[in-house]
Design a protein around this motif. Sequence first.
Motif, PDB file in Angstrom:
ATOM      1  N   ASN A 136       0.829  -1.221   0.000  1.00  0.00           N
ATOM      2  CA  ASN A 136       0.000   0.000   0.000  1.00  0.00           C
ATOM      3  C   ASN A 136       0.858   1.264   0.000  1.00  0.00           C
ATOM      4  OD1 ASN A 136      -2.306  -1.606   0.149  1.00  0.00           O
ATOM      5  ND2 ASN A 136      -2.342  -1.535   2.377  1.00  0.00           N
ATOM      6  N   THR A 186       1.614   4.437  -1.272  1.00  0.00           N
ATOM      7  CA  THR A 186       0.990   5.493  -2.070  1.00  0.00           C
ATOM      8  C   THR A 186       2.043   6.325  -2.775  1.00  0.00           C
ATOM      9  OG1 THR A 186      -0.763   5.598  -0.426  1.00  0.00           O
ATOM     10  CG2 THR A 186      -0.619   7.439  -1.967  1.00  0.00           C
ATOM     11  N   GLN A 210       4.333  -2.315  -3.852  1.00  0.00           N
ATOM     12  CA  GLN A 210       4.542  -3.320  -2.814  1.00  0.00           C
ATOM     13  C   GLN A 210       5.701  -4.219  -3.200  1.00  0.00           C
ATOM     14  OE1 GLN A 210       0.753  -5.340  -2.853  1.00  0.00           O
ATOM     15  NE2 GLN A 210       1.574  -7.018  -4.060  1.00  0.00           N
ATOM     16  N   SER A 221       2.964   4.423   3.484  1.00  0.00           N
ATOM     17  CA  SER A 221       3.133   2.990   3.233  1.00  0.00           C
ATOM     18  C   SER A 221       2.929   2.194   4.513  1.00  0.00           C
ATOM     19  CB  SER A 221       4.535   2.699   2.689  1.00  0.00           C
ATOM     20  OG  SER A 221       4.674   1.325   2.379  1.00  0.00           O
TER      21      SER A 221
END
Length: 108
Positions: A20, A22, A28, A54
């Motif tokens: 996750n 961003t 990932q 993250s």
Amino acid sequence: MIIHYYNADNWSKPSVHYWNATGASEGQTTWPGKEMEKETGNWYVYTIDGATASSLLFVDGSNTNAKTSDLSQKEGEWWYNTTLLFFVGMLVARFYSSIMNYLKKYYY
């Protein structure tokens, strides 16, 4: 986002697994993550390029049973010492914009 990790348990291959992430060029990692670069002493570092936030954890890439709990970080530079984030990292993340504006005003 720059993540520093203090390897107090002397893991043979300190790594960071994140998801996750961003804004990151790579959202990932695959388990067990990316091996971290040795800095000095027991400090290791890894940069998640472009990330503004993250989820992550640290893991011994040679023994994936050795890992930290899940963490969630925002942009900036973070220092992790196996049990807690340094207070400075938390302050920088909280006041990142104000700090950057100040630095740009007086040092750029």
